[in-house]
Every structure is written in C-alpha cells, then in structure tokens.
Design a protein around this motif. Structure first.
Motif, PDB file in Angstrom:
ATOM      1  N   GLN A   1       8.335  -2.511   5.323  1.00  0.00           N
ATOM      2  CA  GLN A   1       7.497  -3.449   5.875  1.00  0.00           C
ATOM      3  C   GLN A   1       6.053  -2.781   6.066  1.00  0.00           C
ATOM      4  O   GLN A   1       4.983  -3.226   5.932  1.00  0.00           O
ATOM      5  CB  GLN A   1       8.128  -3.457   7.349  1.00  0.00           C
ATOM      6  N   LYS A   2       6.171  -1.416   6.255  1.00  0.00           N
ATOM      7  CA  LYS A   2       4.859  -0.735   6.311  1.00  0.00           C
ATOM      8  C   LYS A   2       4.167  -0.517   5.081  1.00  0.00           C
ATOM      9  O   LYS A   2       3.087  -0.838   5.137  1.00  0.00           O
ATOM     10  CB  LYS A   2       5.199   1.017   6.821  1.00  0.00           C
ATOM     11  N   THR A   3       4.831  -0.517   3.955  1.00  0.00           N
ATOM     12  CA  THR A   3       4.214  -0.568   2.695  1.00  0.00           C
ATOM     13  C   THR A   3       3.476  -1.953   2.456  1.00  0.00           C
ATOM     14  O   THR A   3       2.383  -2.178   1.961  1.00  0.00           O
ATOM     15  CB  THR A   3       5.170  -0.220   1.521  1.00  0.00           C
ATOM     16  N   GLN A   4       4.116  -3.172   2.833  1.00  0.00           N
ATOM     17  CA  GLN A   4       3.794  -4.338   2.559  1.00  0.00           C
ATOM     18  C   GLN A   4       2.577  -4.660   3.553  1.00  0.00           C
ATOM     19  O   GLN A   4       1.516  -5.177   3.171  1.00  0.00           O
ATOM     20  CB  GLN A   4       4.824  -5.405   3.097  1.00  0.00           C
ATOM     21  N   ILE A   5       2.606  -4.053   4.790  1.00  0.00           N
ATOM     22  CA  ILE A   5       1.569  -4.324   5.662  1.00  0.00           C
ATOM     23  C   ILE A   5       0.205  -3.507   5.139  1.00  0.00           C
ATOM     24  O   ILE A   5      -0.855  -4.035   5.326  1.00  0.00           O
ATOM     25  CB  ILE A   5       1.880  -3.853   7.445  1.00  0.00           C
ATOM     26  N   LEU A   6       0.294  -2.294   4.928  1.00  0.00           N
ATOM     27  CA  LEU A   6      -0.735  -1.633   4.163  1.00  0.00           C
ATOM     28  C   LEU A   6      -1.226  -2.259   3.073  1.00  0.00           C
ATOM     29  O   LEU A   6      -2.499  -2.250   2.885  1.00  0.00           O
ATOM     30  CB  LEU A   6      -0.255  -0.166   3.915  1.00  0.00           C
ATOM     31  N   GLU A   7      -0.507  -2.830   2.283  1.00  0.00           N
ATOM     32  CA  GLU A   7      -0.987  -3.486   0.901  1.00  0.00           C
ATOM     33  C   GLU A   7      -1.820  -4.896   1.465  1.00  0.00           C
ATOM     34  O   GLU A   7      -2.777  -5.067   1.072  1.00  0.00           O
ATOM     35  CB  GLU A   7       0.225  -4.118   0.171  1.00  0.00           C
ATOM     36  N   GLU A   8      -1.023  -5.557   2.494  1.00  0.00           N
ATOM     37  CA  GLU A   8      -2.025  -6.771   3.074  1.00  0.00           C
ATOM     38  C   GLU A   8      -3.259  -6.360   3.563  1.00  0.00           C
ATOM     39  O   GLU A   8      -4.176  -6.851   3.708  1.00  0.00           O
ATOM     40  CB  GLU A   8      -1.256  -7.233   4.197  1.00  0.00           C
ATOM     41  N   ILE A   9      -3.368  -5.168   4.434  1.00  0.00           N
ATOM     42  CA  ILE A   9      -4.579  -4.425   4.821  1.00  0.00           C
ATOM     43  C   ILE A   9      -5.553  -4.502   3.899  1.00  0.00           C
ATOM     44  O   ILE A   9      -6.661  -4.651   4.045  1.00  0.00           O
ATOM     45  CB  ILE A   9      -4.334  -3.261   5.970  1.00  0.00           C
ATOM     46  N   LYS A  10      -5.000  -3.649   2.674  1.00  0.00           N
ATOM     47  CA  LYS A  10      -6.041  -3.437   1.568  1.00  0.00           C
ATOM     48  C   LYS A  10      -6.571  -4.817   1.067  1.00  0.00           C
ATOM     49  O   LYS A  10      -7.701  -4.699   0.852  1.00  0.00           O
ATOM     50  CB  LYS A  10      -5.127  -2.743   0.714  1.00  0.00           C
ATOM     51  N   ASN A  11      -5.879  -5.737   0.950  1.00  0.00           N
ATOM     52  CA  ASN A  11      -5.916  -7.087   0.343  1.00  0.00           C
ATOM     53  C   ASN A  11      -7.156  -7.643   1.370  1.00  0.00           C
ATOM     54  O   ASN A  11      -8.243  -8.214   0.860  1.00  0.00           O
ATOM     55  CB  ASN A  11      -4.922  -7.958   0.141  1.00  0.00           C
ATOM     56  N   ILE A  12      -6.741  -7.586   2.677  1.00  0.00           N
ATOM     57  CA  ILE A  12      -7.761  -8.062   3.545  1.00  0.00           C
ATOM     58  C   ILE A  12      -9.320  -7.412   3.570  1.00  0.00           C
ATOM     59  O   ILE A  12     -10.315  -8.039   3.576  1.00  0.00           O
ATOM     60  CB  ILE A  12      -7.230  -7.964   5.127  1.00  0.00           C
ATOM     61  N   ASP A  13      -8.950  -6.088   3.464  1.00  0.00           N
ATOM     62  CA  ASP A  13     -10.208  -5.395   3.507  1.00  0.00           C
ATOM     63  C   ASP A  13     -11.040  -5.715   2.079  1.00  0.00           C
ATOM     64  O   ASP A  13     -12.402  -5.990   2.111  1.00  0.00           O
ATOM     65  CB  ASP A  13     -10.038  -3.808   3.178  1.00  0.00           C
ATOM     66  N   GLU A  14     -10.489  -5.944   1.131  1.00  0.00           N
ATOM     67  CA  GLU A  14     -11.169  -6.250  -0.079  1.00  0.00           C
ATOM     68  C   GLU A  14     -11.710  -7.834  -0.023  1.00  0.00           C
ATOM     69  O   GLU A  14     -12.989  -7.895  -0.615  1.00  0.00           O
ATOM     70  CB  GLU A  14     -10.082  -6.345  -1.311  1.00  0.00           C
ATOM     71  N   GLU A  15     -11.098  -8.664   0.783  1.00  0.00           N
ATOM     72  CA  GLU A  15     -11.660 -10.010   0.873  1.00  0.00           C
ATOM     73  C   GLU A  15     -12.489  -9.982   1.835  1.00  0.00           C
ATOM     74  O   GLU A  15     -13.768 -10.719   1.662  1.00  0.00           O
ATOM     75  CB  GLU A  15     -10.292 -10.890   1.648  1.00  0.00           C
ATOM     76  N   MET A  16     -12.677  -8.886   2.724  1.00  0.00           N
ATOM     77  CA  MET A  16     -13.768  -9.111   3.845  1.00  0.00           C
ATOM     78  C   MET A  16     -15.098  -8.321   2.944  1.00  0.00           C
ATOM     79  O   MET A  16     -16.134  -8.926   3.426  1.00  0.00           O
ATOM     80  CB  MET A  16     -13.389  -7.995   4.959  1.00  0.00           C
ATOM     81  N   VAL A  17     -14.710  -7.448   2.117  1.00  0.00           N
ATOM     82  CA  VAL A  17     -16.008  -7.153   1.168  1.00  0.00           C
ATOM     83  C   VAL A  17     -16.522  -8.198   0.483  1.00  0.00           C
ATOM     84  O   VAL A  17     -17.705  -8.445   0.490  1.00  0.00           O
ATOM     85  CB  VAL A  17     -15.423  -5.853   0.258  1.00  0.00           C
ATOM     86  N   ASP A  18     -15.527  -9.041  -0.126  1.00  0.00           N
ATOM     87  CA  ASP A  18     -15.997 -10.125  -0.865  1.00  0.00           C
ATOM     88  C   ASP A  18     -16.785 -11.266   0.033  1.00  0.00           C
ATOM     89  O   ASP A  18     -17.724 -11.702  -0.472  1.00  0.00           O
ATOM     90  CB  ASP A  18     -14.913 -11.017  -1.523  1.00  0.00           C
TER      91      ASP A  18
END
Length: 227
Positions: free
Chosen positions: A48-65
C-alpha cells in the motif's frame, strides 16, 4: 551448526512436566501464527505504501502539468485581452471621431482586482481623460458602450448572429443623432449582419430597411409597418 539431536537433548534436560511442555509448545505456535499474520500485514502495508508513493508521484507530475498549462493559459489570455483592447480602442475611437469630429480618443487600462481581470475605459479629449459612465450630456456613454459591444461581437470568429440594440441613441444629443445613425448603418453594411433596434429617435427610423411602428393603446399594442 545446531542439529535436531542437540535440540531434543536440550528439551529432555528441561525439568518440566509434559503438560507444561505442551503449554510452551502451544505458546510458541501462537507466537508463530502471530508472526505470520503480522508479517502478512506488514507486506500488505508495504505494498500500500508503494502504491500511495506512486500515486503521489503521479499527482506531483499532474500538478506540474497543470501549473505549466495555467501559465500558458494566462499568457494566451493576456495576449487575447491585449488584442481585444487594441481592437476596441481602435473601433470606439473611430466611432467617436466620426460622430463628434473633435479628436476624441479611447484608452483602455487593463489590470486585476481581487485576482479578477479588470478593464477601465476612458475617453481622452483636450488632454483630459474622462470615464464615459460619469460623462454628462452628449450621450458619450451610449455611443462608447454600443460601439464597444459591436466590436466585441465582431471579434468572435464566424459570428453571424444579428445585432439587437435597445434605444442605442437614448441619451445622445440631437445634434449627434444623424451621425450616430449613419455610423450604426455603416456597421451593419460592413459586417453584413442584420441589426434590430427599438428606438424613439426619428432619424434612426429612417436608416432602417424595414420599420414598424408600435403604438400602445390601453393594455395592448398596435403594430403598423411604415417602411
């Protein structure tokens, strides 16, 4: 290395009853089961931690976009506002000079207030700038608002919708009524779009291709085609 024989020998040397030994073995079994359960839970949490970290990474990338898109949108919006400002200034200035023939010009100041875009329009005449909304006499506010509306409508690509004007000459001085009517007629001819207006101005009645007269009688209105 410890072998099974050594373990059995150590167990045999332990001074405890068979019941006590079974009790200890049961406790060991319980701890083993607890360890297995907690290990499984830990593995689940790690996943779950790995999935959450991946989601956070995706959200960060989306926020940059989104941030980059916002900058591009603001830049495009600012350029569009500037183009609209220049067009409205040009058209309204031309209309004022055509009607008043005294060198009046229109200036628009773009800005922001409380995070919202604003635009303040002023009429420049003899070195003074005046807010047409506060101008008294001559009907400058009517003329500026009408021409600004017409120019904004013409900025929309492929806009073939007709113009609908409500008393465009209501506060325009009689001395400028003819020039204002000629200007509106010229706009209709230039854009090729129909123009509908209701008015009490006698001159505006003459520039229309089709004219209807409405007369209120009691609670009803009679319509008569006069041209």
């Amino acid at each position: 290395m410890i072998n099974s024989q050594d373990i059995l020998q150590e167990i045999n040397e332990i001074d405890m009853s068979e019941a006590e030994l079974k009790q200890w073995l049961n406790r060991i079994k319980e701890y083993k089961n607890l360890y297995s359960a907690q290990k499984s839970q830990l593995e689940l949490l790690e996943n779950q931690k790995t999935q959450i970290l991946e989601e956070i990474k995706n959200i960060d990338e989306e926020m940059v976009d989104v941030a980059e898109e916002k900058v591009l949108l603001e830049d495009s919006s600012e350029k569009a506002r500037t183009v609209a400002k220049e067009v409205i200034e040009s058209v309204t200035t031309e209309s004022l000079q055509q009607i008043f023939n005294d060198g009046r010009t229109v200036s628009i100041n773009l800005g922001t207030k409380a995070g919202q875009p604003t635009a303040d329009l002023y009429v420049m005449h003899d070195g003074d700038d005046t807010d047409p909304a506060k101008e008294e006499g001559g009907g400058i506010a009517d003329i500026v608002s009408t021409t600004a509306f017409l120019s904004l409508s013409d900025l929309i690509s492929n806009n073939v919708a007709p113009f609908f004007l409500d008393e465009p000459n209501k506060y325009v001085s009689m001395e400028y009524s003819i020039e204002t009517g000629n200007f509106l007629g010229g706009v209709a001819d230039y854009t090729g779009r129909q123009m509908f207006m209701n008015t009490h101005d006698e001159h505006l009645k003459t520039i229309g291709d089709v004219v209807y007269k409405m007369t209120k009688i009691g609670k009803t209105s009679e319509i008569e085609k006069v041209k």
